[in-house]
Write a protein that holds these residues in place. Structure first.
Motif, PDB file in Angstrom:
ATOM      1  N   PHE A  18      -9.061  -7.804  14.136  1.00 30.00           N
ATOM      2  CA  PHE A  18      -8.728  -8.964  13.938  1.00 30.00           C
ATOM      3  C   PHE A  18     -10.934  -9.129  14.245  1.00 30.00           C
ATOM      4  O   PHE A  18     -11.309  -8.767  15.257  1.00 30.00           O
ATOM      5  CB  PHE A  18      -8.149 -10.080  15.750  1.00 30.00           C
ATOM      6  N   ALA A  19     -11.780 -10.210  14.044  1.00 29.01           N
ATOM      7  CA  ALA A  19     -12.902 -10.118  14.187  1.00 29.01           C
ATOM      8  C   ALA A  19     -13.438 -11.307  14.376  1.00 29.01           C
ATOM      9  O   ALA A  19     -12.466 -12.656  14.649  1.00 29.01           O
ATOM     10  CB  ALA A  19     -13.841 -10.339  12.106  1.00 29.01           C
ATOM     11  N   CYS A  20     -14.769 -11.872  15.167  1.00 27.97           N
ATOM     12  CA  CYS A  20     -15.090 -12.707  15.881  1.00 27.97           C
ATOM     13  C   CYS A  20     -15.540 -13.643  14.501  1.00 27.97           C
ATOM     14  O   CYS A  20     -15.644 -13.938  12.963  1.00 27.97           O
ATOM     15  CB  CYS A  20     -16.949 -12.032  16.038  1.00 27.97           C
ATOM     16  N   ALA A  21     -15.220 -15.054  14.697  1.00 29.17           N
ATOM     17  CA  ALA A  21     -15.435 -16.165  14.037  1.00 29.17           C
ATOM     18  C   ALA A  21     -16.861 -16.196  13.216  1.00 29.17           C
ATOM     19  O   ALA A  21     -16.923 -17.241  12.931  1.00 29.17           O
ATOM     20  CB  ALA A  21     -14.751 -16.963  13.800  1.00 29.17           C
ATOM     21  N   GLY A  22     -17.214 -16.218  14.046  1.00 30.34           N
ATOM     22  CA  GLY A  22     -18.934 -16.556  14.352  1.00 30.34           C
ATOM     23  C   GLY A  22     -19.924 -15.622  13.549  1.00 30.34           C
ATOM     24  O   GLY A  22     -20.610 -16.294  12.674  1.00 30.34           O
ATOM     25  N   CYS A  23     -19.363 -14.123  13.514  1.00 28.19           N
ATOM     26  CA  CYS A  23     -20.873 -13.653  12.587  1.00 28.19           C
ATOM     27  C   CYS A  23     -19.476 -12.231  12.233  1.00 28.19           C
ATOM     28  O   CYS A  23     -19.778 -12.157  11.055  1.00 28.19           O
ATOM     29  CB  CYS A  23     -21.684 -12.964  13.542  1.00 28.19           C
ATOM     30  N   GLY A  24     -18.424 -12.337  12.374  1.00 30.38           N
ATOM     31  CA  GLY A  24     -17.467 -11.055  10.610  1.00 30.38           C
ATOM     32  C   GLY A  24     -17.348  -9.410  11.651  1.00 30.38           C
ATOM     33  O   GLY A  24     -16.698  -8.762  11.212  1.00 30.38           O
ATOM     34  N   LEU A  25     -18.180  -9.777  12.894  1.00 33.14           N
ATOM     35  CA  LEU A  25     -17.930  -8.140  13.457  1.00 33.14           C
ATOM     36  C   LEU A  25     -16.283  -7.906  13.843  1.00 33.14           C
ATOM     37  O   LEU A  25     -15.436  -8.904  14.729  1.00 33.14           O
ATOM     38  CB  LEU A  25     -18.620  -7.775  15.251  1.00 33.14           C
ATOM     39  N   PRO A  26     -15.502  -6.686  13.222  1.00 33.91           N
ATOM     40  CA  PRO A  26     -14.576  -6.400  14.438  1.00 33.91           C
ATOM     41  C   PRO A  26     -14.452  -6.678  15.256  1.00 33.91           C
ATOM     42  O   PRO A  26     -15.308  -5.572  16.211  1.00 33.91           O
ATOM     43  CB  PRO A  26     -13.856  -4.756  13.169  1.00 33.91           C
ATOM     44  N   LEU A  27     -13.260  -6.566  15.699  1.00 30.04           N
ATOM     45  CA  LEU A  27     -13.436  -6.777  17.421  1.00 30.04           C
ATOM     46  C   LEU A  27     -12.372  -6.193  17.978  1.00 30.04           C
ATOM     47  O   LEU A  27     -12.043  -5.285  18.957  1.00 30.04           O
ATOM     48  CB  LEU A  27     -13.189  -8.325  18.082  1.00 30.04           C
ATOM     49  N   PHE A  28     -11.512  -6.173  17.156  1.00 30.06           N
ATOM     50  CA  PHE A  28      -9.903  -5.719  17.447  1.00 30.06           C
ATOM     51  C   PHE A  28      -9.037  -5.606  16.799  1.00 30.06           C
ATOM     52  O   PHE A  28      -8.746  -5.241  15.654  1.00 30.06           O
ATOM     53  CB  PHE A  28      -8.846  -6.674  18.091  1.00 30.06           C
ATOM     54  N   SER A  29      -8.121  -4.222  16.717  1.00 32.09           N
ATOM     55  CA  SER A  29      -7.193  -3.218  16.213  1.00 32.09           C
ATOM     56  C   SER A  29      -5.488  -4.051  16.501  1.00 32.09           C
ATOM     57  O   SER A  29      -5.558  -4.096  17.676  1.00 32.09           O
ATOM     58  CB  SER A  29      -7.208  -2.341  16.391  1.00 32.09           C
ATOM     59  N   SER A  30      -5.109  -4.507  15.567  1.00 30.20           N
ATOM     60  CA  SER A  30      -3.589  -5.553  15.211  1.00 30.20           C
ATOM     61  C   SER A  30      -2.927  -3.959  16.208  1.00 30.20           C
ATOM     62  O   SER A  30      -1.705  -4.148  17.021  1.00 30.20           O
ATOM     63  CB  SER A  30      -3.020  -5.239  14.062  1.00 30.20           C
ATOM     64  N   LYS A  31      -3.463  -2.380  16.391  1.00 26.48           N
ATOM     65  CA  LYS A  31      -2.125  -1.830  16.860  1.00 26.48           C
ATOM     66  C   LYS A  31      -2.686  -2.099  18.675  1.00 26.48           C
ATOM     67  O   LYS A  31      -1.767  -1.131  19.572  1.00 26.48           O
ATOM     68  CB  LYS A  31      -3.301  -0.368  16.825  1.00 26.48           C
ATOM     69  N   THR A  32      -3.841  -3.063  19.234  1.00 25.14           N
ATOM     70  CA  THR A  32      -3.741  -3.277  20.846  1.00 25.14           C
ATOM     71  C   THR A  32      -3.291  -4.317  21.339  1.00 25.14           C
ATOM     72  O   THR A  32      -3.373  -5.047  22.198  1.00 25.14           O
ATOM     73  CB  THR A  32      -4.855  -2.688  20.993  1.00 25.14           C
ATOM     74  N   LYS A  33      -3.182  -5.295  19.518  1.00 25.92           N
ATOM     75  CA  LYS A  33      -2.480  -6.665  19.849  1.00 25.92           C
ATOM     76  C   LYS A  33      -0.366  -6.320  21.175  1.00 25.92           C
ATOM     77  O   LYS A  33      -0.225  -5.504  20.619  1.00 25.92           O
ATOM     78  CB  LYS A  33      -2.558  -7.319  18.764  1.00 25.92           C
TER      79      LYS A  33
END
Length: 159
Positions: free
Chosen positions: A73-88
């Motif tokens: 999961f990444a920031c919709a503003g700049c594309g920086l990866p934020l979260f892994s699905s492993k922690t959802k």
């Protein structure tokens, strides 16, 4: 101080504490920075409202709430990866929730809007508002990063 000035100051202070005036956050600098006009061109209106104006989407409205594939999961503003699905995890709140962000992905600041004190979460690269973090999540962190789905994009892992 004049009576009128005292009235205006006291009224503005009361509104600020009630969360009815926009928050004036100390100027922060971010790696990705655009003018307000440029952000409006880059983002659809609803994403702009959430990422740049600290809005919130309706619960259960994001398709990412039901996204269960492996990926990022990444920031919709700049594309920086934020979260892994492993922690959802399924928090039952109606927003995509995670128990931990990726390293060096997010920043936090105190949010005292709406008459409560919370920890607001933003993208550390562009400052986009993502949601809030609470201390009622699962182990191993005990945290719940409750994110607006519109503040995120999802990229599935390559098969």
């Amino acid at each position: 101080m004049s009576t009128r000035r005292q009235f205006l100051f006291t009224g503005a202070t009361a509104l600020a504490f009630a969360g009815l005036l926009p928050r004036f956050v100390a100027a922060e600098s971010f790696e990705v920075a655009y003018s307000d006009a440029e952000w409006r061109k880059r983002l659809p209106p609803e994403r702009y409202r959430i990422l740049r104006e600290e809005g919130t989407e309706m619960p259960y409205s994001s398709p990412l709430n039901d996204e269960h594939r492996a990926g990022t999961f990444a920031c919709a503003g700049c594309g920086l990866p934020l979260f892994s699905s492993k922690t959802k995890f399924e928090s039952g709140t109606g927003w995509p929730s995670f128990w931990q962000p990726l390293d060096n992905a997010v920043g936090t600041r105190t949010d005292s809007s709406y008459g409560m004190v919370r920890s607001e979460v933003h993208c550390r690269r562009c400052g986009g508002h993502l949601g809030h973090v609470f201390e009622d999540g699962p182990e191993p962190t005990g945290l719940r990063y409750c994110m607006n789905g519109l503040s995120l994009t999802f990229t599935p892992d390559a098969a």
